[in-house]
Design an enzyme around this catalytic site. Sequence first.
Site, mmCIF file in Angstrom:
data_model
loop_
_atom_site.group_PDB
_atom_site.id
_atom_site.type_symbol
_atom_site.label_atom_id
_atom_site.label_comp_id
_atom_site.label_asym_id
_atom_site.label_seq_id
_atom_site.Cartn_x
_atom_site.Cartn_y
_atom_site.Cartn_z
ATOM 1 N N CYS A 365 -0.715 -10.497 1.854
ATOM 2 C CA CYS A 365 0.505 -10.165 2.432
ATOM 3 C C CYS A 365 1.444 -10.070 3.441
ATOM 4 C CB CYS A 365 0.000 -8.614 2.079
ATOM 5 S SG CYS A 365 0.884 -7.157 2.137
ATOM 6 N N CYS A 368 1.010 -6.170 5.314
ATOM 7 C CA CYS A 368 -0.168 -7.179 5.999
ATOM 8 C C CYS A 368 0.185 -7.453 7.246
ATOM 9 C CB CYS A 368 -1.454 -6.474 5.340
ATOM 10 S SG CYS A 368 -0.941 -5.728 3.314
#
Length: 440
Positions: A365, A368
Amino acid sequence: QRSVETRRVVMKLVVIVPLLLLLEVSGYAECRCFCQVTGDLDDCTCDVETIDRFNNDQLFPKLQSLLESDYFRFYKVNLNKPCPFWTASSECGLRDCAVQPCSPVSLTLIYQLSALLFVPSAETREALLDWNKYDDEAERFCVVDDEESPDSQYVDLLLNPERFTGYKGPEAWQIWNSIYEENCFKPYTIKRPLNPISFQSSPGSEGRNSSCVEKRAFFRLVSGLHASINIHLSARYLLDDRWFQKKWGHNVSEFRQRFDSGLTAGEGPKRLRNLYFLYLIELRALAKVLPFFQQSSFQLYTGRPEEDRKHKEQLVDILELARSFPLHFDEASLFAGDEKEAAKLKEDIRLAFLNISRIMDCVGCFKCRLWGKLQTQGLGTALKILFSERQLEALPKSSNQRPSFQLSRQEIVSLFNAFGRISTSVRELKNFRVLLAEEQ
């Protein structure tokens, strides 16, 4: 008469028993998360309550204001580095994983921020060469992205807040398992299966005597960072995902799943205590680095002198406040034994953290990955500061002398934003205490 009395007893039991069960399940939710998160912290002279008061009442508001300024909101990062350890997908497929690009107005400001780097004077070029040479020779605790790489880009952190993106499952678990099992001196007694939701034991269950204080401290830093990230995801959870409007907010069930003592085999409260330990370490680094930022030659350059001066004053005020904290962690207790053994242990820990910073490039991600890289670099910068005491003491008294210690803009931005995340986590615990109490 006896029959009437029996019926009354039965009716009372019908009311009381479900109530007791409800209290067992939810009424004590606050205690099951927080009853053990109190009092003195291991290996420290500080307590949880002192940190709560200091952070929530004094430091948190000032720090958040500083982090909204232009110097600190833009972070240069390479999100396209391949994972060096295994074949990882860099395409999350979830729309909330995407990193929003900077606006045209922001790009203009970024050009100003970059001006000194790309159009330097002869004097500035010489200084930059000295700085780069020092940085190359310094004992880094984390991988620093090449700021001049075409793959590095400025990201507006205010446009890309850390929150729940839906990124989870085996790929996400692989990241943390690699960190815990291979890179943070996890005691052998701790078993951490692939799926952290169904486990027998997990990060935080180490005994005080299971390892030396340095390895124990390192493990607690990693556990505290993990706890902090989980608090952010629980506090900014996607509660409503309609096509025309999204609602983000506190998800108490998610918080309990991660920190409730009964749902985590007693590990949740230990994770929260490790968050406070991480707070102390980063706070101590901020207190120690004050002389560097007090130098007259240092400026938070954005091309707007009045604002730059104001924000430097604001930054120094925060660092002076950090220095005034009464119960600082004493880093002198670390690496205090035999000189050769201490040097080897320090190098082992440095290389382990360096490896953790590389693992951040395996996060699928992008959002992230952004916050993972920023927070590991921020913690790495804090460790660099803690173990650069002699260099900080030898800072030059005038701008004509060569600096003995230097921080890049990237390190400065990551240091303060990483501590901002920890400070926010401590503040969010106050909110979750209230929400859990309301469930009773």
